[in-house]
Design a protein around this motif. Structure first.
Motif, PDB file in Angstrom:
ATOM      1  N   ALA A 187       0.834  -1.190   0.000  1.00 59.36           N
ATOM      2  CA  ALA A 187       0.000   0.000   0.000  1.00 59.36           C
ATOM      3  C   ALA A 187       0.872   1.244   0.000  1.00 59.36           C
ATOM      4  N   THR A 188       0.316   2.310  -0.546  1.00 62.25           N
ATOM      5  CA  THR A 188       1.043   3.574  -0.525  1.00 62.25           C
ATOM      6  C   THR A 188       0.815   4.245   0.821  1.00 62.25           C
ATOM      7  N   ALA A 189       1.746   5.075   1.208  1.00 70.30           N
ATOM      8  CA  ALA A 189       1.593   5.802   2.464  1.00 70.30           C
ATOM      9  C   ALA A 189       0.715   7.020   2.287  1.00 70.30           C
ATOM     10  N   GLU A 190       0.551   7.463   1.052  1.00 70.91           N
ATOM     11  CA  GLU A 190      -0.257   8.646   0.778  1.00 70.91           C
ATOM     12  C   GLU A 190      -1.245   8.335  -0.338  1.00 70.91           C
ATOM     13  N   PRO A 191      -2.476   8.808  -0.239  1.00 72.22           N
ATOM     14  CA  PRO A 191      -3.418   8.612  -1.336  1.00 72.22           C
ATOM     15  C   PRO A 191      -3.062   9.508  -2.508  1.00 72.22           C
ATOM     16  N   ASP A 193      -5.102  11.361  -4.257  1.00 77.48           N
ATOM     17  CA  ASP A 193      -5.837  12.621  -4.186  1.00 77.48           C
ATOM     18  C   ASP A 193      -5.962  13.025  -2.730  1.00 77.48           C
ATOM     19  N   ASP A 194      -5.314  14.117  -2.340  1.00 76.83           N
ATOM     20  CA  ASP A 194      -5.338  14.555  -0.943  1.00 76.83           C
ATOM     21  C   ASP A 194      -6.736  14.952  -0.481  1.00 76.83           C
ATOM     22  N   ALA A 195      -7.584  15.375  -1.410  1.00 75.82           N
ATOM     23  CA  ALA A 195      -8.933  15.791  -1.033  1.00 75.82           C
ATOM     24  C   ALA A 195      -9.779  14.605  -0.594  1.00 75.82           C
ATOM     25  N   ALA A 196      -9.351  13.375  -0.958  1.00 75.87           N
ATOM     26  CA  ALA A 196     -10.130  12.188  -0.612  1.00 75.87           C
ATOM     27  C   ALA A 196      -9.975  11.814   0.857  1.00 75.87           C
ATOM     28  N   VAL A 197      -8.965  12.352   1.522  1.00 74.78           N
ATOM     29  CA  VAL A 197      -8.704  11.994   2.909  1.00 74.78           C
ATOM     30  C   VAL A 197      -9.223  13.091   3.823  1.00 74.78           C
ATOM     31  N   SER A 198      -9.968  12.689   4.855  1.00 76.41           N
ATOM     32  CA  SER A 198     -10.502  13.658   5.801  1.00 76.41           C
ATOM     33  C   SER A 198      -9.372  14.345   6.556  1.00 76.41           C
ATOM     34  N   PRO A 199      -9.566  15.595   6.960  1.00 79.98           N
ATOM     35  CA  PRO A 199      -8.493  16.314   7.637  1.00 79.98           C
ATOM     36  C   PRO A 199      -8.131  15.726   8.997  1.00 79.98           C
ATOM     37  N   TRP A 200      -9.027  15.006   9.643  1.00 74.64           N
ATOM     38  CA  TRP A 200      -8.703  14.458  10.961  1.00 74.64           C
ATOM     39  C   TRP A 200      -7.748  13.274  10.886  1.00 74.64           C
ATOM     40  N   ALA A 255      -0.629   5.780   7.736  1.00 74.92           N
ATOM     41  CA  ALA A 255       0.426   4.767   7.621  1.00 74.92           C
ATOM     42  C   ALA A 255       0.336   4.024   6.292  1.00 74.92           C
ATOM     43  N   THR A 256      -0.831   3.493   5.951  1.00 76.41           N
ATOM     44  CA  THR A 256      -1.023   2.811   4.667  1.00 76.41           C
ATOM     45  C   THR A 256      -2.361   3.222   4.071  1.00 76.41           C
ATOM     46  N   TYR A 257      -2.423   3.139   2.769  1.00 74.45           N
ATOM     47  CA  TYR A 257      -3.645   3.538   2.073  1.00 74.45           C
ATOM     48  C   TYR A 257      -3.806   2.675   0.823  1.00 74.45           C
ATOM     49  N   ALA A 266     -15.703  -3.814   0.782  1.00 76.87           N
ATOM     50  CA  ALA A 266     -14.519  -4.354   0.128  1.00 76.87           C
ATOM     51  C   ALA A 266     -14.226  -3.684  -1.212  1.00 76.87           C
ATOM     52  N   TRP A 267     -15.252  -3.445  -2.036  1.00 75.11           N
ATOM     53  CA  TRP A 267     -14.998  -2.973  -3.389  1.00 75.11           C
ATOM     54  C   TRP A 267     -15.105  -1.461  -3.560  1.00 75.11           C
ATOM     55  N   PHE A 268     -15.806  -0.777  -2.673  1.00 74.32           N
ATOM     56  CA  PHE A 268     -16.080   0.644  -2.937  1.00 74.32           C
ATOM     57  C   PHE A 268     -15.631   1.600  -1.839  1.00 74.32           C
ATOM     58  N   LEU A 269     -14.942   1.125  -0.823  1.00 75.24           N
ATOM     59  CA  LEU A 269     -14.391   2.012   0.202  1.00 75.24           C
ATOM     60  C   LEU A 269     -12.874   1.879   0.232  1.00 75.24           C
ATOM     61  N   PRO A 270     -12.153   2.991   0.352  1.00 74.60           N
ATOM     62  CA  PRO A 270     -10.699   2.878   0.487  1.00 74.60           C
ATOM     63  C   PRO A 270     -10.338   2.298   1.848  1.00 74.60           C
ATOM     64  N   HIS A 271      -9.195   1.661   1.908  1.00 75.53           N
ATOM     65  CA  HIS A 271      -8.729   1.059   3.156  1.00 75.53           C
ATOM     66  C   HIS A 271      -7.556   1.893   3.667  1.00 75.53           C
ATOM     67  N   ALA A 272      -7.728   2.509   4.810  1.00 71.76           N
ATOM     68  CA  ALA A 272      -6.686   3.375   5.363  1.00 71.76           C
ATOM     69  C   ALA A 272      -6.346   2.918   6.773  1.00 71.76           C
ATOM     70  N   GLU A 273      -5.041   2.909   7.070  1.00 76.37           N
ATOM     71  CA  GLU A 273      -4.580   2.631   8.430  1.00 76.37           C
ATOM     72  C   GLU A 273      -3.854   3.865   8.930  1.00 76.37           C
TER      73      GLU A 273
END
Length: 192
Positions: free
Chosen positions: A92-96, A98-105, A114-116, A176-183
């Motif tokens: 996984a990449t450490a950064e998505p 598109d930065d706008a896809a990640v919530s500011p919190w 950590a992973t995306y 599984a198919w339509f949500l990004p997985h972020a740690e």
């Protein structure tokens, strides 16, 4: 098996073993009431699987516990399967992208991504969700038809189980198919 899992399993077993022993003893036999077949074809006690007609409250408690454990196991198995089947094998990449896809919190002074894994958005996901939606509608229609006809009521549980199972798998498929997985990793001040 991890040590914590083994300890939790042993504690649950020690707590539930006496209750299950009492529950499995059953009730004394009693006379079965039969419906006169010359008057009606309705067989309310008929079912797909041959089941007992009388259960004690203790036996019902054991059945409920076993069903709950089976549901937890099935949920864990489906979650692992979907992660292995859908998540890409590459790291996984450490950064998505598109930065706008990640919530500011997600990112603060002490927390970072950590992973995306981006959502796969594949055709297989659309097909799985479409099939499970149709299956949920079919089970809902069967349940409603069984209720409205009042001809046989022994399949309510089967239809309801099929409906709820297809809705649960629909939710898992969407995850599984339509949500990004972020740690997210977080720095905590344990030594202060």
């Amino acid at each position: 098996m991890r040590r914590e899992t083994l300890v939790i399993t042993l504690v649950i077993g020690v707590v539930l073993a006496p209750m299950w022993y009492v529950g499995l003893q059953g009730e004394p036999p009693s006379e079965e009431v039969e419906i006169d077949q010359s008057v009606s074809d309705i067989r309310p006690l008929g079912s797909i699987v041959d089941t007992p007609n009388k259960l004690s409250p203790n036996q019902v408690g054991v059945i409920v516990w076993v069903a709950l454990f089976a549901l937890v196991g099935a949920l864990a198995a489906v979650h692992r399967f979907m992660n292995r089947a859908v998540r890409p094998p590459e790291p996984a990449t450490a950064e998505p992208g598109d930065d706008a896809a990640v919530s500011p919190w997600f990112r603060t002074e002490n927390r970072w991504l950590a992973t995306y894994h981006d959502a796969p958005d594949s055709v297989e996901g659309v097909a799985a969700m479409g099939g499970l939606t149709v299956l949920a509608i079919v089970f809902a229609a069967l349940f409603t038809g069984e209720y409205l006809t009042l001809a046989r009521t022994q399949y309510f549980g089967t239809y309801a189980a099929g409906l709820f199972l297809s809705l649960a798998l629909l939710t898992v498929s969407y995850y599984a198919w339509f949500l990004p997985h972020a740690e997210v990793a977080e720095e905590r001040g344990h030594g202060e």
